[in-house]
Scaffold this active site. Structure first.
Site, PDB file in Angstrom:
ATOM      1  NE  ARG A 187      -3.623   2.161   2.777  1.00  0.00           N
ATOM      2  CZ  ARG A 187      -3.361   3.338   3.347  1.00  0.00           C
ATOM      3  NH1 ARG A 187      -2.155   3.601   3.817  1.00  0.00           N
ATOM      4  NH2 ARG A 187      -4.304   4.247   3.446  1.00  0.00           N
ATOM      5  CB  SER A 212     -11.430  -1.092   3.526  1.00  0.00           C
ATOM      6  OG  SER A 212     -10.072  -1.329   3.291  1.00  0.00           O
ATOM      7  CE  LYS A 229      -8.704   4.964   5.712  1.00  0.00           C
ATOM      8  NZ  LYS A 229      -8.375   4.585   4.337  1.00  0.00           N
TER       9      LYS A 229
HETATM   10  N1  TZP Z   1      -6.791   1.432   6.813  1.00  0.00           N
HETATM   11  C1  TZP Z   1      -7.457   1.682   7.923  1.00  0.00           C
HETATM   12  S1  TZP Z   1      -6.451   2.242   9.142  1.00  0.00           S
HETATM   13  C2  TZP Z   1      -5.088   2.127   8.172  1.00  0.00           C
HETATM   14  C3  TZP Z   1      -5.458   1.669   6.928  1.00  0.00           C
HETATM   15  C4  TZP Z   1      -4.555   1.440   5.805  1.00  0.00           C
HETATM   16  C5  TZP Z   1      -3.721   2.496   8.623  1.00  0.00           C
HETATM   17  C6  TZP Z   1      -3.217   1.581   9.674  1.00  0.00           C
HETATM   18  O1  TZP Z   1      -1.910   1.959  10.037  1.00  0.00           O
HETATM   19  P1  TZP Z   1      -1.386   1.817  11.526  1.00  0.00           P
HETATM   20  O2  TZP Z   1      -0.021   2.473  11.474  1.00  0.00           O
HETATM   21  O3  TZP Z   1      -1.279   0.349  11.808  1.00  0.00           O
HETATM   22  O4  TZP Z   1      -2.324   2.539  12.413  1.00  0.00           O
END
Ligand code: TZP
Ligand code: MG
Length: 222
Positions: free
Chosen positions: A42, A117, A146
Site C-alpha cells: 500500500r 475495507s 491514515k
Molecule cells: N486502513 C485503515 S487504518 C489504516 C489503513 C490502511 C492504517 C493503519 O496503520 P497503523 O499504522 O497500523 O495505524
C-alpha cells in the site's frame, strides 16, 4: 481453519514513508521472519511504474516463503505482476467488478484473493456478497497512518463486523502491542493488520514476533 485465515493473524500493510529510512523490501522480510503471514503493498504516493516494480520485487522475495502479496487499490497492477490478490476500499471500483477483473489473474494457479475495507456490518455483508475473500475492519483506534477517515469504530465495531459475515475479518487502524490482546479476544476475528507498529519499530522482527505471540496467546483463550 483455512490457509488464508491463519495467514491473516498478523497482516503487514506497507508504507515506505514509515520505515525510518530503511529499505522497504528488507523491512518486509524482517516482518515475515517475525511472523507476518500476509503482506499488502500500500503505497499511496508511488507512481504506477514504481509501484509495479516494487510489487514485482516483493513477489520475488515472498514467493519462497509462501507469503501472499496483496496489492492495494490497483487491480491493474495486481494483474500485471501476477500478485496473489488485491485490496480495495469503499471508494474504489465496486468489489463485484474487482472480483470479475481479478479472475483473470492466476497466481500459482490459485484463486486470486480479494480484500475489502469496511467500517460497519452493512458494508461487510455487501462485500461478502460481492465476492470478497476477507475484510479489513477499521479504523479501529486513532492512527496517523491514515488521514481520510471519519471516526474510529473501536473493538466493538470489529466485533460486530466479525459476527456479521462468514469470511475472515482482520482489524486495522492504530493497533499495537498495548491493544492487540483486546482484539484477539473477539470471537471469530481472524487477525490484525498493522503498518506503523511493525514498520517503524526499532527491531521489526522482534516487534512482529511480540505482536504475533500476544495475538496467539489471547486468541486461543477466547
Ligand atoms: N486502513 C485503515 S487504518 C489504516 C489503513 C490502511 C492504517 C493503519 O496503520 P497503523 O499504522 O497500523 O495505524
Ligand atoms: Mg483504496
Amino acid at each position: 481453519v483455512s490457509d488464508i485465515k491463519k495467514q491473516l493473524a498478523l497482516y503487514l500493510v506497507t508504507d515506505r514513508g514509515l520505515t525510518r529510512g530503511r529499505e522497504l523490501a528488507a523491512c518486509v522480510l524482517e516482518a515475515v521472519w517475525g511472523g507476518a503471514g500476509m503482506v499488502q503493498l500500500r503505497e499511496k504516493d508511488a507512481p504506477a511504474r514504481e509501484f509495479a516494480a516494487l510489487a514485482a520485487r516483493l513477489l520475488e522475495l515472498l514467493r519462497p516463503h509462501a507469503i501472499p502479496l496483496i496489492i492495494n487499490d490497483r487491480i491493474d497492477i495486481a494483474l500485471a505482476v501476477r500478485a496473489d490478490g488485491a485490496h480495495i476500499g469503499q471508494s474504489d471500483i465496486p468489489a463485484e467488478e474487482a472480483r470479475r477483473l481479478l479472475r483473470r489473474v492466476r497466481p500459482f494457479g490459485k484463486r486470486p484473493i480479494l480484500g475489502v475495507s469496511v467500517k460497519n456490518a452493512a458494508e461487510a455483508r455487501q462485500a461478502e456478497k460481492d465476492g470478497a475473500d476477507y475484510l479489513g475492519a477499521g479504523v479501529i483506534y486513532p492512527t496517523e497512518t491514515k488521514t481520510d477517515y471519519q471516526e474510529t469504530i473501536g473493538a466493538e465495531g470489529a466485533r460486530e463486523i466479525a459476527a456479521a459475515v462468514h469470511i475472515p475479518v482482520v482489524a486495522i487502524g492504530g493497533i499495537n502491542k498495548t491493544n492487540i490482546a483486546e482484539l484477539a479476544a473477539i470471537p471469530r476475528l481472524a487477525g490484525a493488520a498493522l503498518v506503523s507498529a511493525i514498520l517503524s519499530a526499532d527491531d521489526i522482527r522482534a516487534s512482529a514476533q511480540e505482536l504475533k505471540s500476544i495475538w496467539d496467546e489471547a486468541s486461543c483463550r477466547r
